[in-house]
Design an enzyme around this catalytic site. Structure first.
Site, PDB file in Angstrom:
ATOM      1  N   GLU A   1      47.982  68.882  17.844  1.00 16.16           N
ATOM      2  CA  GLU A   1      47.493  70.215  17.951  1.00 16.16           C
ATOM      3  C   GLU A   1      47.945  70.788  19.286  1.00 16.16           C
ATOM      4  O   GLU A   1      49.034  71.668  19.089  1.00 16.16           O
ATOM      5  CB  GLU A   1      45.996  70.289  17.643  1.00 16.16           C
TER       6      GLU A   1
ATOM      7  N   GLU B   1      34.956  68.346  22.458  1.00 19.71           N
ATOM      8  CA  GLU B   1      34.968  69.590  21.502  1.00 19.71           C
ATOM      9  C   GLU B   1      33.593  69.530  20.852  1.00 19.71           C
ATOM     10  O   GLU B   1      33.199  70.749  20.547  1.00 19.71           O
ATOM     11  CB  GLU B   1      36.182  69.101  20.675  1.00 19.71           C
TER      12      GLU B   1
HETATM   13  C1  RAM Z   1      40.213  73.710  15.925  1.00 17.11           C
HETATM   14  C2  RAM Z   1      39.947  73.594  17.629  1.00 17.11           C
HETATM   15  C3  RAM Z   1      40.345  74.867  18.313  1.00 17.11           C
HETATM   16  C4  RAM Z   1      39.404  76.072  17.865  1.00 17.11           C
HETATM   17  C5  RAM Z   1      39.963  76.284  16.315  1.00 17.11           C
HETATM   18  C6  RAM Z   1      39.302  77.364  15.612  1.00 17.11           C
HETATM   19  O1  RAM Z   1      41.605  73.618  15.963  1.00 17.11           O
HETATM   20  O2  RAM Z   1      38.474  73.185  17.668  1.00 17.11           O
HETATM   21  O3  RAM Z   1      39.589  74.749  19.832  1.00 17.11           O
HETATM   22  O4  RAM Z   1      39.610  77.229  18.492  1.00 17.11           O
HETATM   23  O5  RAM Z   1      39.714  74.913  15.677  1.00 17.11           O
END
Ligand code: RAM
Length: 883
Positions: free
Chosen positions: A459, A737
């Protein structure tokens, strides 16, 4: 004593290769006296260091302005060094004398100065598996001593330059990641010392990087193009004054390099035996590609910032041999090894071990994070990769013999954008200090050229929402002005014609037809980065030019929202991430319980209020009036839709109360009820948060601002799930996260989205610095020209102390609760600024300042604030209060 120091041009000390037409100069003043202000200044710009031929002399300008002074009257030309110096006087007519001489040097200001051509490896050059990196080279000789030499270079892909076998410069991952469709940075190198008279050999190795490599999680690659290429221009001035230009053209040759594969997500494969292989150079291809998109480097280079030694080498229950770095870090491992030619070693990088202590890669998803190295044999050889980085704490070592496995052969190399550290925070609680450490490492890991959500899995994207949530915190840790200036230009260039702001910048999730999200690709609280980020950089650094630059983009975003749906004052249509990852979400959903249209309309109001303030700052009074009206209407519509006539917010979540209070969408009775409701909700959850990405950054602020500071401290000190310290109890060295990335029983949150280095929840840092230390500013006087220092001690801490390096100098704030019940508050305010210091819980108490009763101190003015706390107005200097 009255000194001038830290003289800067465009935030930098002696920058080279900048393409700003009217560079801005800033400086700091230092004095041992209190209350010192600048009364005038003088700037001179000259061709030479002797300042005989002046290009500009401002003369003595009566002004207290000491940051961002534009050099207006110098017509800058390309590749030229401009020397400048500054002096200042204070209100007592004391002068600093001239500052040390500083300079800035321009880059290539006109596109037509690029005589170089884009060159690429020829199609008949065999590159193994199509993934092998090419080397492009040019040999040339110089027949006289060198007086000065500069390289201007960039690439489609990443490049690594060597001159006569030595790396040029100390930057990595050049040319950085921009929206390559419209903007490509070039870098400038002073190579005077590397060139020699006689034969010289320039080599450029190319890697896929963000241009051609895999990005986003669908395996997609070649987002910007699939042919790697170099653009290179070297100017050499010989001692006799002749100028020679060597540039990329058909005279260059290409050959395959020892890098067999290099991908940001997957790592690098390097066959060192190929270093010794006889080379058969082939002529490069000159390829057509635009030069119209070239811009000089805007942000800080990515550099090696520090190196850390691993703390342990462990054998897991499964028998894996694993290096523990002791810190979740971003960069790579450099290692030395001695062995036979052809021996293959492999390093796989992971963030955590599972509950049994085994190596765990599932949360890295499809990213391989693996470096392979094939030894050339013989002497000790040392390897570090070139065009890839890893996010990790643990490294599985494969293929090493027992004799090769020594801790001291491995070093963790930490890379990120080389921003200047600006802040520090320390307090009496070691767990909070660890939290602060984790916040800082979240920044280190994710400010690698663009602000990313995470640095490890497949990502690593510039999620706009995450950036918006963390930006203010980041300003307390490092000078992020150049970093965000560049990123905001990318945001603007990636913004859709209708003003929509993509989820990620640079936008590789596709403008349309992306299979992961329904169009239109703009979400509330994410797209608002277009407004919140420039406004924050303006506030913290006084950067009005950035506001001017971003103004149209800010308007476009607000107008985009205005056009959504049928009611122009509500945003109740479209896709939104909502209160992402909040704990009040439905099972199997990542979206929290707070209604998405509630969040969308609240942010619409907030962005409109910031846009209105921006218009004021820029002197656009008609716009200001228009957006002020729009704001009033949005707030009215918000209340009609979401607040009952009796003043209850119809969305009964923590985040809903927080947004209404933070963005001032309710007042009077409704405001009181929102605070009560928030407190009720917190009590119900035994003082635990349920908030996600959207609500969390505001939680403690709102509590402290609304008479509930003790509740904020209570939340901070919670150690069980969900809380900031829960992850600290689980050994976190960065921010997670998910609130429960690792659960109580040691199992993990599902592997599809479980990053252990995600700065979003680190936004609590803003509260630690702004509320616990109390370092804030009066918005009317940005860049801390007038600061507001209002420390808020609370239960559980005996002391807190910290500092912030501002554009004007260092602000310090600390407080200590002494054992006899006395509170000591010490504050330092930089020269040429003033402050309002609000002494916490001082109402009715006898206060001393530097041993004198406060009323007798003539360095300050005492007033009281609305809580009857003592408020003092001070000029620069150091102040020690006791009461
Ligand atoms: C995921 C990650 C990222 C967030 C998006 C919406 O890819 O958690 O931090 O901003 O979702």
């Amino acid at each position: 004593m009255f000194n001038i120091k830290d003289v800067r041009c465009e935030y930098k000390k002696d920058p080279i290769g900048i393409d700003v037409e009217k560079p801005r100069i800033s400086w700091k003043l230092e004095s041992d006296q209190r209350g010192v202000v600048q009364s005038s200044y003088q700037i001179q710009v000259a061709e030479n260091q002797d300042f005989v031929n002046l290009l500009w002399d401002s003369g003595e300008v009566k002004s207290d302005k000491s940051i961002h002074i534009e050099i207006e009257d110098v017509q800058v030309t390309s590749r030229r060094r401009y020397y400048y110096r500054v002096q200042a006087w204070n209100q007592h007519s004391e002068g600093t004398g001239w500052s040390d001489t500083s300079f800035w040097e321009t880059g290539l200001l006109n596109k037509d100065e690029w005589s170089a051509e884009w060159i690429s490896s020829p199609s008949d050059l065999e590159l193994m598996d199509g993934t092998q990196s090419p080397i492009l080279r040019r040999c040339f000789s110089l027949n006289a001593a060198i007086s000065s030499a500069r390289i201007y270079a960039t690439a489609l892909g990443m490049y690594n330059l060597q001159l006569n076998g030595q790396k040029i410069g100390d930057a990595y991952f050049t040319p950085g990641w921009t929206n390559y469709n419209e903007r490509l940075q070039y870098q400038t190198y002073d190579v005077t010392a590397l060139l020699r008279s006689g034969n010289n050999d320039i080599e450029a190795m190319l890697g896929n990087g963000w241009y051609k490599g895999e990005l986003a999680w669908s395996g997609a690659h070649s987002h910007y193009g699939n042919r790697l290429a170099l653009l290179f221009q070297l100017y050499v001035v010989l001692n006799d004054g002749t100028e020679i230009i060597i540039h990329s053209d058909e005279q260059w040759e290409a050959e395959a390099s020892p890098i067999l594969m290099s991908e940001l997500y997957h790592g690098e494969t390097y066959d060192a035996r190929l270093e010794q292989k006889e080379k058969t150079w082939k002529q490069v291809d000159v390829i057509p590609y635009t030069k119209d998109i070239l811009v000089a480097q805007e942000n800080d280079h990515v550099r090696i910032i520090e190196e850390i030694n691993p703390v342990a080498l462990v054998t897991t229950p499964k028998g894996e041999i694993v290096l523990d770095m002791g810190q979740n870090m971003v960069g790579w491992v450099r290692f030395s090894v001695k062995g036979e030619a052809g021996q293959k070693v492999k390093l796989i990088h992971a963030e955590v071990l599972d509950k049994d202590g085994n190596f765990y890669m599932d949360n890295i998803r499809t990213a391989k994070q693996t470096n392979h190295y094939i030894l050339k044999g013989g002497e000790i050889e040392t390897f570090e990769p070139h065009f890839t980085f890893q996010g990790f704490r643990y490294v599985q070592l494969i293929g090493f013999t027992p004799e090769q496995l020594h801790l001291e052969h491995f070093t963790g190399v930490v890379l990120h954008s080389d921003m200047e550290p600006t802040g520090s925070f320390e307090c009496s609680d070691s767990m909070i200090n660890q939290l602060q450490h984790n916040i800082l490492w979240g920044l280190k890991g994710n400010f690698l050229d663009v602000p990313t959500d995470c640095p490890q899995r497949d990502e690593r994207l510039g999620w706009t929402g995450d950036a918006q949530m963390f930006i203010r915190t980041s300003t307390y840790l490092m000078n992020v002005a150049p970093f965000f200036t560049k990123w905001l230009r990318d945001l603007e260039s990636d913004q859709a014609d209708d003003g929509g702001v993509p989820f990620v910048v640079p936008n590789v999730l596709g403008k349309e037809g992306n299979q992961h999200f329904p169009p239109p690709f703009s979400s509330a609280a994410w797209g608002d980065a277009a407004v919140i980020c420039p406004w924050t950089i303006y506030l913290v650094y006084g950067d009005k030019r950035l506001l001017e630059e971003q103004y149209d983009s800010m308007i476009a975003w607000v107008e985009y929202i205005r056009r959504q749906g049928e009611n122009e004052f509500l945003w109740n249509t479209g896709f939104h991430f909502g209160d992402w990852l909040a704990l009040d979400s439905k099972p199997d959903s990542y979206v929290g319980a707070t209604d998405r249209d509630y969040i969308a309309t609240a942010f619409y109001a907030y962005s409109t209020s910031l846009l209105q303030k921006t218009a004021m700052v820029l002197g656009k009074s008609q716009d200001a009036e228009q957006y002020s009206k729009l704001h009033t209407n949005i707030v009215k519509a918000f209340k009609e839709e979401f607040v009952t006539p009796a003043g209850r917010i119809s969305v009964p979540t923590q985040t809903a109360q927080l947004l209404a209070l933070m963005f001032e969408l309710v007042e009077g009775k409704a405001k009181e009820r929102a605070v009560e409701k928030l407190m009720d909700l917190l009590k119900e959850s035994n003082f635990h948060l349920t908030t996600g990405f959207v609500g969390t950054p505001y939680l403690n602020h709102v509590l402290s601002e609304n008479g509930q500071n003790e509740a904020a401290y209570k939340l901070l000190f919670q150690k069980d799930y969900p809380s900031w310290l829960y992850q600290v109890t689980k050994g976190a060295t960065t921010i997670w996260e998910h609130w429960d990335g690792i659960k109580e029983d040691g199992s993990f949150w599902s592997a599809d989205m479980n990053s252990f280095n995600h700065y979003a929840y680190g936004a609590i840092g803003d509260w630690l610095y702004r509320k616990v230390l109390g370092i804030d500013m009066d918005e009317q006087y940005p860049a801390y020209k007038k600061s507001i220092i209002k420390p808020l001690p609370g239960e559980g801490l005996f002391f807190a102390k910290g500092r912030l390096e501002t554009m004007y100098g260092t602000i310090e704030s600390s407080w200590t609760k002494l054992s006899d019940g006395t509170l000591e508050v010490e504050v330092t305010i930089p020269s040429n600024t003033t402050a309002e210091i609000i002494l916490p819980n001082s109402s009715g108490r006898k206060i001393f300042e530097s041993e004198l009763p406060i009323e007798q101190s003539n360095a300050l003015t005492v007033v009281t604030d609305s809580n009857n706390d003592v408020k003092v107005l001070v000029g620069s200097g150091n102040y020690l209060f006791k009461y």
